[in-house]
Enzyme design. Structure first.
Site, mmCIF file in Angstrom:
data_model
loop_
_atom_site.group_PDB
_atom_site.id
_atom_site.type_symbol
_atom_site.label_atom_id
_atom_site.label_comp_id
_atom_site.label_asym_id
_atom_site.label_seq_id
_atom_site.Cartn_x
_atom_site.Cartn_y
_atom_site.Cartn_z
ATOM 1 N N LEU A 1 70.393 0.023 29.952
ATOM 2 C CA LEU A 1 70.088 -1.460 29.818
ATOM 3 C C LEU A 1 69.131 -1.274 28.436
ATOM 4 O O LEU A 1 67.999 -0.734 28.704
ATOM 5 C CB LEU A 1 69.283 -2.219 30.801
ATOM 6 C CG LEU A 1 69.218 -3.878 30.384
ATOM 7 C CD1 LEU A 1 70.449 -4.416 30.308
ATOM 8 C CD2 LEU A 1 68.537 -4.505 31.732
ATOM 9 N N ASN A 2 69.215 -1.763 27.515
ATOM 10 C CA ASN A 2 68.289 -1.990 26.240
ATOM 11 C C ASN A 2 67.308 -2.994 26.071
ATOM 12 O O ASN A 2 67.489 -4.051 25.988
ATOM 13 C CB ASN A 2 69.070 -2.066 24.828
ATOM 14 C CG ASN A 2 68.325 -1.891 23.671
ATOM 15 O OD1 ASN A 2 67.065 -1.851 23.804
ATOM 16 N ND2 ASN A 2 68.768 -2.045 22.537
ATOM 17 N N ASN B 1 56.307 4.517 35.520
ATOM 18 C CA ASN B 1 55.346 5.520 34.789
ATOM 19 C C ASN B 1 55.478 5.819 33.509
ATOM 20 O O ASN B 1 55.483 7.121 33.109
ATOM 21 C CB ASN B 1 55.478 7.035 35.830
ATOM 22 C CG ASN B 1 56.741 7.722 35.604
ATOM 23 O OD1 ASN B 1 57.788 7.147 35.354
ATOM 24 N ND2 ASN B 1 56.770 8.881 35.898
ATOM 25 N N ARG C 1 53.712 -3.276 25.788
ATOM 26 C CA ARG C 1 54.301 -3.465 24.374
ATOM 27 C C ARG C 1 55.912 -3.777 24.379
ATOM 28 O O ARG C 1 56.169 -4.696 23.520
ATOM 29 C CB ARG C 1 54.196 -2.316 23.671
ATOM 30 C CG ARG C 1 52.979 -1.719 23.039
ATOM 31 C CD ARG C 1 53.110 -0.426 22.099
ATOM 32 N NE ARG C 1 53.450 0.979 22.897
ATOM 33 C CZ ARG C 1 52.666 1.558 23.415
ATOM 34 N NH1 ARG C 1 51.521 1.583 23.418
ATOM 35 N NH2 ARG C 1 53.173 2.913 24.033
ATOM 36 N N LYS D 1 47.212 10.738 28.030
ATOM 37 C CA LYS D 1 48.233 11.205 28.645
ATOM 38 C C LYS D 1 47.880 12.170 29.568
ATOM 39 O O LYS D 1 47.187 12.995 29.324
ATOM 40 C CB LYS D 1 49.077 11.556 27.480
ATOM 41 C CG LYS D 1 49.665 10.089 26.479
ATOM 42 C CD LYS D 1 50.583 10.679 25.551
ATOM 43 C CE LYS D 1 51.025 9.651 24.652
ATOM 44 N NZ LYS D 1 52.218 9.867 23.610
ATOM 45 N N ASP E 1 52.403 15.681 40.125
ATOM 46 C CA ASP E 1 53.476 14.691 39.933
ATOM 47 C C ASP E 1 53.867 14.079 41.469
ATOM 48 O O ASP E 1 53.740 13.041 41.532
ATOM 49 C CB ASP E 1 54.395 15.266 39.434
ATOM 50 C CG ASP E 1 54.596 15.422 37.940
ATOM 51 O OD1 ASP E 1 53.629 14.298 37.459
ATOM 52 O OD2 ASP E 1 55.015 16.245 37.125
#
Length: 399
Positions: free
Chosen positions: A70-71, A94, A102, A135, A167
């Site tokens: 899905l775009n 995540n 955004r 990050k 993780d």
């Protein structure tokens, strides 16, 4: 048989490992996890280490899920996503800091679509605080949470722990938060935001190490493979002497029944009444000498032979399992911690199973999906559309 999380629907935007390990756990427990991926690209984890087809890395973290493309940057794609949110229970992500906002998919927007939606967010350093824009990857999180400084030899540098707890442990913390939010929603009727930072998760795993820090006045010394210098504690060589031919045991003289069993097993009964072991300082002084005697005994036997002999005598001891050992281990196979699934591209594929065993919710293991494998199936469920509509969406680069 019904699964524990039957009826729970997760719209999954996670990628790589920290988020995918969370949604995989919930999929094992019966949730319908729908992995929403970018058309023609998908989860970047699919291409880790290169090669043809989906990587073993991706397959290990995405079993029991369904995949759609899905775009989310297209107007139609966003409309479809919002309808999935309207019919869903959880959105998990995540993505890099600020990405969801955004895209115009922050919690305020999602809650407007569905007030019951739970947004589960995994971030390197969270969404607030001085480091929140930084990050992170697994080793960065382990360094930030204490894992490096707790690992290594006393005279060596901080060392990266070999497993990816930065993780996967974060994913497990997120899964716990999601389950708590689902339970709370039963009382309130409202969703909420669940946030777990990778640094926070490692700090939580570092509590025993931090308890030795005198309330932050000192940092504990690294101790290598031993909790502390003591006879009968540590890693010992085994036959035939390969790089992973070792056992680890904890059988210090302070635990008299275990110590007696150990010295009898190695043929040094005299060590049980050795007066030097009654004094902690002297015991440390003779640690190397006595551990040398233990090592001489273990070196004549395979690591699994030592594990069997000492384990049956009540001594905490394990072979140091390497990856080959884990995949081949009969104990793990009986416990369905090593399972084989039928992958669409790779055929029979062996991977770790679910560590949570529920008597009334056994796991039916399914292979990780191919990119967009379930487009027709899932979109028919959500939108009641057929082949022609799917063809049109594909031509418009929506899916």
């Amino acid at each position: 048989m019904d699964k524990a999380l039957d009826g729970v629907r997760i719209i999954d935007l996670t990628q790589f490992e920290a988020g995918t390990s969370c949604t995989q756990m919930l999929a094992w427990l019966g949730a319908d996890v729908i992995k929403v991926e970018q058309p023609n690209v998908g989860d970047p984890g699919r291409g880790v280490a290169g090669g043809e087809g989906d990587s073993p890395y991706f397959i290990h973290y995405n079993s029991n899920k369904r995949s759609v493309t899905l775009n989310l940057k297209s107007e139609k794609g966003r409309e479809m996503f919002f309808e999935m949110v309207r019919q869903g229970d959880i959105v998990s992500e995540n993505l890099a800091p600020g990405t969801l906002e955004r895209l115009g998919l922050g919690y305020d927007v999602l809650a407007e679509v569905n007030p019951r939606i739970i947004l589960a967010r995994v971030k390197g350093f969270g969404t607030y605080g001085p480091y929140s824009r930084y990050k992170s990857f697994d080793p960065v999180a382990q360094a930030a949470g204490g894992g490096f400084c707790a690992t290594g030899e006393p005279d060596g540098p901080p060392m990266r722990p070999g497993t990816t707890s930065g993780d996967s442990a974060t994913g497990m913390h997120a899964a716990i938060g999601i389950l708590a939010a689902l339970w709370q929603r039963e009382r309130t009727g409202r969703g909420q935001v669940i946030e777990v930072s990778m640094q926070d998760a490692i700090v939580n795993l570092s509590r025993t190490w931090m308890a030795r820090a005198e309330q932050g006045r000192v940092s504990p010394e690294r101790t290598g493979n031993s909790l502390r210098a003591s006879p009968g504690v540590g890693t010992f060589h085994c036959a035939p002497g390969g790089p992973d031919d070792y056992v680890y045991m904890i059988a210090s003289p302070a635990r008299k029944p275990m110590w007696k069993a150990l010295v009898e097993a190695i043929g040094h009964d005299e060590l049980f009444d050795d007066p030097r072991l009654d004094d902690p300082d002297q015991a440390i002084e003779v640690t190397a000498e006595i551990n040398g005697l233990i090592d001489a005994w273990t070196s004549q036997r395979s690591k699994f032979e030592v594990m069997k002999i000492l384990g049956e005598k009540g001594i905490p001891c394990s072979a140091c399992f390497n990856a080959v050992d884990l995949y081949a281990d009969e104990h793990l196979r009986q416990r369905e911690m090593i399972v084989t699934v039928d992958h669409p591209d790779r055929g029979e594929f062996t991977l770790p199973g679910c560590p949570v065993k529920m008597s009334d919710s056994p796991v039916d293991f399914r292979a990780a999906p191919l990119l967009g494998q379930h487009n027709a199936e899932v979109f028919a469920e959500f939108f009641d559309i057929g082949a022609e509509s799917l063809k049109s969406l594909n031509s418009e680069n929506v899916i």
